[in-house]
Enzyme design. Structure first.
Site, PDB file in Angstrom:
ATOM      1  N   ASP A 119       2.749  -5.731  11.674  1.00  0.00           N
ATOM      2  CA  ASP A 119       2.208  -4.777  11.251  1.00  0.00           C
ATOM      3  C   ASP A 119       2.812  -3.278  11.436  1.00  0.00           C
ATOM      4  O   ASP A 119       2.044  -2.217  11.533  1.00  0.00           O
ATOM      5  CB  ASP A 119       0.668  -4.839  11.481  1.00  0.00           C
ATOM      6  CG  ASP A 119      -0.091  -3.713  10.565  1.00  0.00           C
ATOM      7  OD1 ASP A 119       0.410  -3.409   9.589  1.00  0.00           O
ATOM      8  OD2 ASP A 119      -1.290  -3.423  10.923  1.00  0.00           O
ATOM      9  N   HIS A 132       4.423   6.235  10.312  1.00  0.00           N
ATOM     10  CA  HIS A 132       3.749   7.519   9.878  1.00  0.00           C
ATOM     11  C   HIS A 132       4.619   8.770  10.529  1.00  0.00           C
ATOM     12  O   HIS A 132       5.560   8.464  11.482  1.00  0.00           O
ATOM     13  CB  HIS A 132       2.386   7.846  10.355  1.00  0.00           C
ATOM     14  CG  HIS A 132       1.582   6.593   9.772  1.00  0.00           C
ATOM     15  ND1 HIS A 132       1.120   6.722   8.536  1.00  0.00           N
ATOM     16  CD2 HIS A 132       0.935   5.955  10.496  1.00  0.00           C
ATOM     17  CE1 HIS A 132       0.412   5.879   8.261  1.00  0.00           C
ATOM     18  NE2 HIS A 132       0.248   5.033   9.551  1.00  0.00           N
ATOM     19  N   ASN A 189       0.746  -1.109  -0.092  1.00  0.00           N
ATOM     20  CA  ASN A 189      -0.067   0.113   0.097  1.00  0.00           C
ATOM     21  C   ASN A 189       0.918   1.183   0.042  1.00  0.00           C
ATOM     22  O   ASN A 189       0.917   2.025   1.004  1.00  0.00           O
ATOM     23  CB  ASN A 189      -1.082   0.052   1.057  1.00  0.00           C
ATOM     24  CG  ASN A 189      -0.307  -0.066   2.529  1.00  0.00           C
ATOM     25  OD1 ASN A 189       0.865  -0.531   2.580  1.00  0.00           O
ATOM     26  ND2 ASN A 189      -1.033   0.471   3.507  1.00  0.00           N
TER      27      ASN A 189
HETATM   28  O1  DOR Z   1      -3.025   0.526  11.210  1.00  0.00           O
HETATM   29  C1  DOR Z   1      -2.966   0.189  10.080  1.00  0.00           C
HETATM   30  N1  DOR Z   1      -2.011   0.973   9.332  1.00  0.00           N
HETATM   31  N2  DOR Z   1      -3.461  -0.789   9.683  1.00  0.00           N
HETATM   32  C2  DOR Z   1      -3.395  -1.074   8.156  1.00  0.00           C
HETATM   33  O2  DOR Z   1      -4.048  -2.066   7.680  1.00  0.00           O
HETATM   34  C3  DOR Z   1      -2.432  -0.125   7.427  1.00  0.00           C
HETATM   35  C4  DOR Z   1      -1.430   0.560   8.105  1.00  0.00           C
HETATM   36  C5  DOR Z   1      -0.727   1.692   7.355  1.00  0.00           C
HETATM   37  O3  DOR Z   1      -0.428   1.204   6.265  1.00  0.00           O
HETATM   38  O4  DOR Z   1      -0.396   2.590   8.132  1.00  0.00           O
END
Ligand code: DOR
Length: 424
Positions: free
Chosen positions: A305, A309, A89
């Site tokens: 995961d 950010h 993504n």
């Molecule tokens: O919390 C999340 N952040 N869940 C996800 O599925 C995507 C991910 C992201 O790409 O920041």
């Protein structure tokens, strides 16, 4: 030249041993010194296969203000990971063989954790049209996923499971029903009600898994070979759907993330968006159920995961901030400190090494002569506080900041090369 790690202990042993590596593979244990070549001191640490991360967001291409391959793979190596599967993504989405090749070449030149690329299941992760799965596999994609997005169109998912299955590939899903989740930013329950924050019910996860499992069952009965992997399970109800699927003998696997095992929606009382993640942190009862899932084998592996950010993005209002928790560097110490005893160290190691390998259809890692020299030496005893300022990741914050943990990596070796040493 050979490399020998001296002064290490294998699981369950108090004997100090040495392991010699030649051409990226384990040559043998306790070999005579004239075969040692270069030596590096394992400082009495415990040696296990390097960890495998089935689920990390490394943000390349296009979101490199959050993370890039160099920072993300350095963070992974510092966290004890030898192999990392990155999520597609990105901007643009990884739905093109050329992007996979570029990422692989870049990562290989870094000499950090080894990169494995997952590709989008659908073009642009839009959930409408399948991506060119065969070409993506040929370019090296290790699985297909629209992670970060939910696969709302069930027919497209069915086609994806069918086609990927015929290629022997796993489809990994972010299992949330987007219409039920709606604008929920945290678990729907007592805490969201008290805070007046839009909630996301566990039914969104459980209902989506139930739908996907029925698609798998239907294909399976018809002689197809679908392989469904449910990512970052967050709830007791979701876990129960996977447990049932396994009882039915269906080809379904799942992963749980350390944050869902160790944190709850109570943390959101701070309104701190560092705890905002999708799927959301649930209740203690959910976390306890996930732990039971580790114990009884319903859960196949642990995936962080890791979702970096920028600090500025995460400092926004809880409703506006992006979802995601970055902490790949401390996932092993978190899991080791909290669960090594409760779960048994061997089981924990399995969930973070062989477990992901089984899900991905890779050979199980081993410490035997001839196996790839992807190794982690960690210090089981010394306690240290989590200090995100020292992170290799660009995201220098995490929910575990200030916690005292043990199990810190001493050395991470990838393909016979030291990718991380705590001594710099
Ligand atoms: O919390 C999340 N952040 N869940 C996800 O599925 C995507 C991910 C992201 O790409 O920041």
């Amino acid at each position: 030249m050979n490399l020998t790690i001296t002064n290490v202990k294998r699981l369950g042993s108090s004997e100090r041993e040495s392991v010699t590596i030649e051409d990226g593979k384990i040559l043998g244990w306790n070999l005579p010194e004239d075969q040692h070549g270069e030596t590096v001191d394992g400082r009495g640490g415990t040696i296990i296969p390097a960890l495998t991360e089935p689920h990390a967001h490394l943000r390349e291409p296009g979101q490199t203000e959050k993370e890039d391959l160099a920072s993300g793979l350095a963070a992974a190596a510092a966290g004890g990971y030898g192999n990392v599967v990155c999520m597609p993504n990105t901007t643009p989405v990884i739905d093109d063989p050329a992007i996979i090749r570029t990422l692989q070449d870049k990562a290989a030149a870094l000499g950090l954790a080894r990169l494995h690329v997952s590709a989008a299941l659908t073009k642009g992760q839009k959930g409408e049209q399948l991506a060119e799965l065969s070409a993506l596999k040929e370019a090296g994609a290790v699985m297909f996923t629209d992670d970060g997005r939910t696969n709302e169109n069930a027919r497209v998912l069915r086609l994806g499971l069918e086609y990927a299955g015929s290629l022997g590939m796993v489809v990994s899903v972010h299992a949330e029903d987007a219409t039920l989740r709606a604008d929920g930013v945290m678990n729907e329950g007592e805490v969201s009600q008290a805070l007046g924050v839009p909630g996301n019910p566990t039914a969104a996860e459980a209902a989506r898994i139930a739908r996907d499992v029925e698609i798998v069952a239907w294909l399976h009965e018809r002689g197809n070979s679908p392989r469904l992997h449910v990512q970052h399970l967050s709830s007791a109800a979701g876990l129960e759907r996977v447990r049932e699927a396994k009882r039915r003998g269906l080809p379904v696997t799942c992963e749980v993330s350390p944050h869902h095992l160790t944190l709850t929606d109570e943390k959101l009382r701070s309104f701190d968006a560092v705890y905002k993640v999708a799927p959301p942190l649930r209740t203690q009862a959910d976390a306890d159920a996930l732990f039971e899932g580790l114990l009884d084998g319903t859960v196949d592996c642990i995936g962080t995961d890791h979702a970096p950010h920028t600090r500025a993005e995460k400092e926004r209002d809880l409703l506006e901030a992006p979802f995601g928790i970055p902490y790949i560097e401390v996932a092993w110490p978190v899991m080791y400190t909290r669960f090594a005893e409760k779960l048994g160290l061997e089981k924990l190691v399995d969930l973070m090494t062989a477990g992901p390998a089984r899900v991905l259809g890779w050979p199980e890692p081993s410490l035997e002569a001839g196996a790839p020299a992807d190794l982690l030496v960690f210090d089981p005893d010394t306690e240290r506080k989590v200090n995100p300022a020292t992170f290799q990741s660009k995201a220098k914050f995490c929910p575990y900041a200030g916690e005292t943990l043990k199990g810190w990596p001493v050395l991470t070796v990838v393909g016979g090369v030291v990718a991380y040493s705590s001594e710099g």
